[in-house]
Design an enzyme around this catalytic site. Structure first.
Site, PDB file in Angstrom:
ATOM      1  N   VAL A   1     -29.482 -93.799 -17.163  1.00  0.00           N
ATOM      2  CA  VAL A   1     -28.329 -93.404 -17.993  1.00  0.00           C
ATOM      3  C   VAL A   1     -27.578 -94.648 -18.454  1.00  0.00           C
ATOM      4  O   VAL A   1     -27.170 -94.752 -19.622  1.00  0.00           O
ATOM      5  CB  VAL A   1     -27.387 -92.454 -17.212  1.00  0.00           C
ATOM      6  CG1 VAL A   1     -26.117 -92.163 -18.009  1.00  0.00           C
ATOM      7  CG2 VAL A   1     -28.114 -91.152 -16.896  1.00  0.00           C
TER       8      VAL A   1
ATOM      9  N   CYS B   1     -25.764 -82.480 -16.447  1.00  0.00           N
ATOM     10  CA  CYS B   1     -26.554 -82.440 -17.688  1.00  0.00           C
ATOM     11  C   CYS B   1     -26.890 -81.007 -18.116  1.00  0.00           C
ATOM     12  O   CYS B   1     -26.784 -80.657 -19.294  1.00  0.00           O
ATOM     13  CB  CYS B   1     -27.821 -83.268 -17.529  1.00  0.00           C
ATOM     14  SG  CYS B   1     -28.664 -83.014 -15.958  1.00  0.00           S
TER      15      CYS B   1
ATOM     16  N   HIS C   1     -33.894 -81.160 -21.098  1.00  0.00           N
ATOM     17  CA  HIS C   1     -33.843 -79.939 -20.293  1.00  0.00           C
ATOM     18  C   HIS C   1     -33.923 -78.718 -21.228  1.00  0.00           C
ATOM     19  O   HIS C   1     -33.305 -78.701 -22.298  1.00  0.00           O
ATOM     20  CB  HIS C   1     -32.516 -79.832 -19.535  1.00  0.00           C
ATOM     21  CG  HIS C   1     -32.356 -80.851 -18.435  1.00  0.00           C
ATOM     22  ND1 HIS C   1     -33.372 -81.649 -17.972  1.00  0.00           N
ATOM     23  CD2 HIS C   1     -31.258 -81.163 -17.688  1.00  0.00           C
ATOM     24  CE1 HIS C   1     -32.918 -82.415 -16.994  1.00  0.00           C
ATOM     25  NE2 HIS C   1     -31.638 -82.142 -16.810  1.00  0.00           N
TER      26      HIS C   1
HETATM   27  P1  A2P Z   1     -29.443-101.278  -9.342  1.00  0.00           P
HETATM   28  O1  A2P Z   1     -30.437-101.271 -10.457  1.00  0.00           O
HETATM   29  O2  A2P Z   1     -28.880-102.631  -9.071  1.00  0.00           O
HETATM   30  O3  A2P Z   1     -29.924-100.573  -8.108  1.00  0.00           O
HETATM   31  P2  A2P Z   1     -31.070 -94.787 -11.742  1.00  0.00           P
HETATM   32  O4  A2P Z   1     -30.587 -93.661 -10.875  1.00  0.00           O
HETATM   33  O5  A2P Z   1     -31.259 -94.395 -13.144  1.00  0.00           O
HETATM   34  O6  A2P Z   1     -32.265 -95.469 -11.211  1.00  0.00           O
HETATM   35  O7  A2P Z   1     -29.863 -95.899 -11.773  1.00  0.00           O
HETATM   36  C1  A2P Z   1     -28.858 -96.040 -10.841  1.00  0.00           C
HETATM   37  C2  A2P Z   1     -27.905 -97.148 -11.295  1.00  0.00           C
HETATM   38  O8  A2P Z   1     -26.834 -97.229 -10.352  1.00  0.00           O
HETATM   39  C3  A2P Z   1     -28.542 -98.524 -11.317  1.00  0.00           C
HETATM   40  O9  A2P Z   1     -27.959 -99.299 -12.338  1.00  0.00           O
HETATM   41  C4  A2P Z   1     -28.155 -99.058  -9.946  1.00  0.00           C
HETATM   42  O10 A2P Z   1     -28.155-100.469  -9.859  1.00  0.00           O
HETATM   43  C5  A2P Z   1     -26.750 -98.552  -9.838  1.00  0.00           C
HETATM   44  N1  A2P Z   1     -26.287 -98.536  -8.451  1.00  0.00           N
HETATM   45  C6  A2P Z   1     -26.837 -97.894  -7.406  1.00  0.00           C
HETATM   46  N2  A2P Z   1     -26.118 -98.144  -6.272  1.00  0.00           N
HETATM   47  C7  A2P Z   1     -25.100 -98.948  -6.622  1.00  0.00           C
HETATM   48  C8  A2P Z   1     -24.011 -99.575  -5.935  1.00  0.00           C
HETATM   49  N3  A2P Z   1     -23.823 -99.390  -4.641  1.00  0.00           N
HETATM   50  N4  A2P Z   1     -23.160-100.355  -6.637  1.00  0.00           N
HETATM   51  C9  A2P Z   1     -23.334-100.534  -7.964  1.00  0.00           C
HETATM   52  N5  A2P Z   1     -24.350 -99.988  -8.679  1.00  0.00           N
HETATM   53  C10 A2P Z   1     -25.215 -99.214  -8.028  1.00  0.00           C
END
Ligand code: A2P
Length: 335
Positions: free
Chosen positions: A16, A131, A240
């Site tokens: 996203v 969503c 979806h």
């Molecule tokens: P990162 O890529 O560094 O793990 P998706 O669910 O589409 O894979 O993306 C999840 C998003 O949320 C990614 O950008 C991920 O970063 C970020 N994210 C997950 N955990 C954290 C956290 N604790 N702090 C900041 N960003 C996070």
């Protein structure tokens, strides 16, 4: 002329988050400074956006010490739980894509075509709905306004991109015949339908199903509407699809419902079954509209209606909806 806002994208490396960037560019969203944030895993990584390299920052307690006007969050519920209030305390308005704040009575839950006025009472956090709920709301609002809604039955067919990279990987690996360990799902998704989205609750529903039920009441502003849902993950990458069965309060003519959807904001009517025209996930993918078709009477109840509703879950179901909210915020920003 208005000052351009400083924008932060939290979760910028995710499915996203990267679509936030795409949509900001497509809609030529104005900004002065842009900050990209993610977890420690991505800190220092470079993302090229509009011919400029941005270094991804690790999200931490000090991320909002600098002047930021609007933060678009899509980094999971626990990240939003911890950091959205910190951002709000610093005067940032957070548009949060997680489920963390959606049912909080101090947080508006907004679909801009449906309840844009709720943005005004935010206290620093505005929630982007689930969503599946967003596309359903765009379809139900015109029906609610014209006929009143008594009961809704949702049956969804949801794409794997809703589970982030892990869901996409599970479908790709399954289609390729790789025997990789599953990352997102309890069972293989390739060649399968999983009636299991998010965790199971004590009442036998999944959390996704309860989100659709509770968020429908909050957004349509009517707890008396009876709502039930079955949400299913299907082997589709994007968009979806939803079968929505509705009992309206008042009698209706099918042609009037067609006309209503022809003129409804954010809706594209695709209903010409003689020529095999109806909404399809592949056609909706990459677009921002909500497609409605297969409009027909449910003869089994009084004032019953069936519709088929499809939208890109990462765009209208997440990134685009959040940026439409941010566009409304811009209108109210001081000079
Ligand atoms: P990162 O890529 O560094 O793990 P998706 O669910 O589409 O894979 O993306 C999840 C998003 O949320 C990614 O950008 C991920 O970063 C970020 N994210 C997950 N955990 C954290 C956290 N604790 N702090 C900041 N960003 C996070």
């Amino acid at each position: 002329m208005k000052r351009k806002p400083n924008i932060a994208v939290v979760g910028a490396t995710g499915v996203v988050g990267s679509t936030f960037l795409k949509v900001l560019e497509e809609r030529d969203f104005p900004y002065e400074n842009l900050y990209l944030m993610a977890s420690a895993r991505s800190a220092g990584k470079t993302i090229n956006f509009r011919c400029k390299d941005y270094v991804v920052e690790e999200l931490n307690e000090h991320s909002f010490d600098k002047p930021i006007d609007i933060a678009l969050f899509s980094a999971g519920g626990s990240t939003s739980a911890k950091y959205a209030p910190i951002a709000a305390e610093h005067g940032v308005i957070v548009v949060d894509n997680s489920s963390q704040w959606r049912m909080d009575e101090n947080v508006p839950l907004v679909v801009p075509e449906v309840n844009p006025d709720d943005i005004a009472w935010n206290n620093g956090i505005i929630a982007n709905p689930n969503c599946s709920t967003i596309q359903a709301m765009v379809a139900l609002k015109p029906l609610q306004d014209k006929y009143g809604i008594k009961r809704v039955v949702y049956s969804t067919y949801q794409a794997v991109s809703g589970s982030g990279m892990k869901g996409i990987n599970d479908l790709k690996n399954g289609l390729a015949g790789n025997n990789e360990e599953l990352q997102a799902y309890a069972h293989p998704i390739a060649g399968n339908c999983l009636p299991h989205i998010d965790v199971f609750m004590d009442n036998g529903y999944t959390k996704e199903e309860m989100k659709m039920i509770n968020e429908t009441h909050k957004i349509l502003g009517d707890d008396d509407i009876k709502v039930t849902a079955t949400t299913v993950r299907v082997p589709v990458f994007d968009s979806h699809s939803e079968s929505i069965n509705i009992e309206l309060e008042k009698p209706f003519e099918i042609e009037d419902v067609m006309e209503l959807f022809r003129n409804a904001p954010g809706v594209v009517l695709q209903d010409d079954v003689e020529n095999n025209v109806y909404p399809l996930a592949l056609d909706a993918a990459g677009t921002d509209e909500v497609y409605i078709g297969r409009i027909r009477r449910d003869f089994s109840v009084e004032n019953g209606l069936n519709i088929w509703v499809v939208a890109d879950n990462i765009r209208k179901g997440a990134a685009t909806n959040a940026i439409q909210i941010a566009e409304k915020l811009l209108e109210t920003m001081p000079d």
